[in-house]
Design an enzyme around this catalytic site. Structure first.
Site, PDB file in Angstrom:
ATOM      1  NE  ARG A 126       4.374   9.535  -6.221  1.00  0.00           N
ATOM      2  CZ  ARG A 126       4.479   7.768  -5.964  1.00  0.00           C
ATOM      3  NH1 ARG A 126       6.099   7.690  -6.490  1.00  0.00           N
ATOM      4  NH2 ARG A 126       4.283   7.540  -5.675  1.00  0.00           N
ATOM      5  N   GLY A 165       2.687   3.688   1.764  1.00  0.00           N
ATOM      6  CA  GLY A 165       3.761   4.056   2.661  1.00  0.00           C
ATOM      7  C   GLY A 165       3.696   5.460   3.094  1.00  0.00           C
ATOM      8  NE  ARG A 166       8.811   6.232   0.567  1.00  0.00           N
ATOM      9  CZ  ARG A 166      10.308   6.334   0.232  1.00  0.00           C
ATOM     10  NH1 ARG A 166      10.955   7.332   0.812  1.00  0.00           N
ATOM     11  NH2 ARG A 166      10.493   5.969  -0.987  1.00  0.00           N
ATOM     12  N   GLY A 188       0.785  -1.163   0.215  1.00  0.00           N
ATOM     13  CA  GLY A 188      -0.010  -0.343  -0.011  1.00  0.00           C
ATOM     14  C   GLY A 188       0.540   1.165   0.094  1.00  0.00           C
ATOM     15  CG  ASP A 244      10.743   7.183   7.901  1.00  0.00           C
ATOM     16  OD1 ASP A 244       9.924   7.056   6.745  1.00  0.00           O
ATOM     17  OD2 ASP A 244      11.507   8.140   7.994  1.00  0.00           O
ATOM     18  CG  ASP A 297       5.133  -3.079  -5.265  1.00  0.00           C
ATOM     19  OD1 ASP A 297       5.628  -4.396  -5.162  1.00  0.00           O
ATOM     20  OD2 ASP A 297       5.008  -1.766  -4.224  1.00  0.00           O
TER      21      ASP A 297
END
EC number: 2.7.7.-
Length: 494
Positions: free
Chosen positions: A181, A101-102, A99, A130, A261
């Site tokens: 982006r 994550g950041r 998924g 993080d 992914d």
């Protein structure tokens, strides 16, 4: 929860109009959440061209309201931030749920471009991460997104980078940054794998219908595959992916992490991590220091793309309903990739028509480049000029085996007699870039930026946006890499 409504009083209105068609798929596809703020943000880089693309007045790129919004400190009016869930195969192994994550998706602009903040904080899919990005990797993604666009290669784009003094731990302590982006869609092969792996056919079909209706409407009216729109989708994605791989291979680009992914359902180059444009031509080159098995070596990329498409086919099989139809849809990759690659290599040689000798000529020069360790970009650019002015000595100087080069040149010259010299040279100069984002150029921009000097980034950005132009006075950016460039290591944290 509608965040755009809940927080409208604190939202920055930059004049963007929004759609939220991905969010309309429902909560099975994502988690809504706000970005995590960063202290004392500052501008690092901006792209007025991308601003215009999404319908944003470029004058906003410099104002504090936009700075805060694109750092994640303030919501953009009308946005609906979320992190999407997907799964995938990483380095050939099923990794389960992954998924964003950041990355946090703000929504889709009215003219059809999704906007993401990368590095905007932890999400439910961060696992042990993080949720942050560092200045180093953000600069690389910003520059390469725009460089690939300048080369005419399908890619996500980059609107801006903002930086912050907030510390982020990687191999060492670095500072935080956020890349904004842009792409028509950030849906990946892994989105389909996620629902298929969990036996969730209803959301799998909803996702496939969304992608078809939004991006591949021609699949609805197909006469192939007995009118099976999902098989037609697989074929269309296979063909786009094949064309993308041909473009990567022709320009000498290594992605570095071709996990499922990281594969775009639209055939875009996405997720710039440990990428590299090759210096010396080494077919087995592995650009990712983390790829200890060499799975994503340059010469393996086309086959890995097909392997990834096979994973997508398995995910779509419950919808296609017929294994033979799925196999037939995948076959298009095997036809399109070699055709596209040969077409691009012919253009690099200035050949505007097919000849029986083409494959031998192309294989011959690639073998010579590999055996002599010739700089890939410099060779093609010098050859382009040599065809125009008739002086092949600067090209010959690149080869240790001069006799082998002379023999190849003789065959090439015989084939070139079918073409006008100026016509061939013009095609080559529009096909073979003078400038690519070499690792050492990116590293120089990063080192300067860490000291607060963004001028090198701006110079590189300007050159890479128009990589086929000569840009007098900037030949150093098109020169051989320095010796220290070979010591640069890029990994999955890059």
């Amino acid at each position: 929860m509608n965040l755009s409504a809940d927080h409208s009083e604190t939202a920055a209105d930059l004049g963007l109009a929004w759609n939220h068609r991905f969010a309309d798929l429902g909560p099975a596809f994502y988690t809504e959440l706000r970005p995590t703020p960063l202290p004392a943000p500052h501008w690092v880089g901006t792209s007025p061209d991308v601003a215009r693309l999404i319908g944003l007045d470029p004058s906003w790129l410099g104002r504090d309201e936009a700075l805060q919004a694109f750092t994640g400190n303030t919501l953009l009016a009308g946005s609906r931030p979320l992190a999407s869930v997907y799964s995938g195969h990483q380095f050939g192994v099923w990794a389960g749920q992954l998924g964003d994550g950041r990355a946090i998706l703000l929504g889709e602009t009215a003219n059809g471009h999704e906007i993401q903040l990368k590095g905007a904080g932890r999400t439910p899919y961060s696992r042990m991460g993080d949720g942050r990005a560092v200045l180093r990797s953000s600069i690389r993604e910003f520059l390469c997104s725009e460089a690939m666009h300048g080369l005419g290669i399908p890619t996500s784009r980059a609107l801006c980078i903002t930086g912050s003094p907030a510390p982020v731990r990687r191999e060492e302590i670095e500072t935080a940054a956020v890349v904004t982006r842009v792409a028509p869609s950030f849906v990946r092969f892994g989105h389909f794998e996620h629902f298929a792996a969990n036996g969730q056919e209803a959301p799998l079909q909803a996702l496939a219908d969304y992608v078809i209706d939004r991006y591949y409407p021609e699949c609805r009216g197909t006469t192939e595959f007995s009118g099976n729109a999902y098989a037609a989708l697989l074929q269309a994605v296979s063909e786009r992916t094949a064309r993308l791989m041909a473009q990567w291979q022709a320009v000498g680009f290594c992605h570095g992490v071709m996990n499922t992914d990281n594969m775009s359902i639209l055939g875009l180059t996405i997720d710039y991590g440990p990428f590299q444009f090759m210096d010396a031509f080494v077919p087995g080159h592995v650009c990712n220091h983390s790829d200890t098995q060499g799975r994503y070596a340059y010469n393996r990329q086309p086959n890995v793309a097909y392997w990834n498409l096979f994973c997508l086919a398995q995910a779509l099989l419950p919808l296609i309903g017929d294994e033979e139809l799925a196999k037939a849809a995948l076959e298009s990759y095997k036809a399109v990739f070699p055709q596209e690659f040969m077409a691009r290599m012919r253009a690099k040689l200035g050949l505007t028509a097919e000849h029986e000798q083409d494959a031998t000529l192309i294989d011959g020069i690639l073998l010579l480049l590999a055996k002599n360790g010739v700089d890939y970009t410099i060779f093609w650019r010098r050859l382009s000029h040599a065809v125009g002015n008739g002086d092949f000595e600067p090209v010959r100087d690149l080869f240790a085996d001069r006799a082998a080069w002379d023999a190849w040149l003789l065959s090439y010259s015989e084939l070139q007699r079918h073409y006008g010299r100026s016509e061939a040279a013009n095609l080559m100069l529009k096909t073979n870039p003078k400038f690519v984002l070499r690792n050492h150029l990116g590293e120089q921009a990063i080192r300067a930026a860490k000291l607060g000097d963004f001028s090198e980034l701006q110079t590189l950005q300007r050159l890479l946006e128009r990589p086929f132009d000569e840009h007098p006075g900037h030949d150093a950016y098109a020169a051989f890499p320095p010796d220290w460039a070979s010591s640069i290591e890029i990994s999955c944290s890059s």
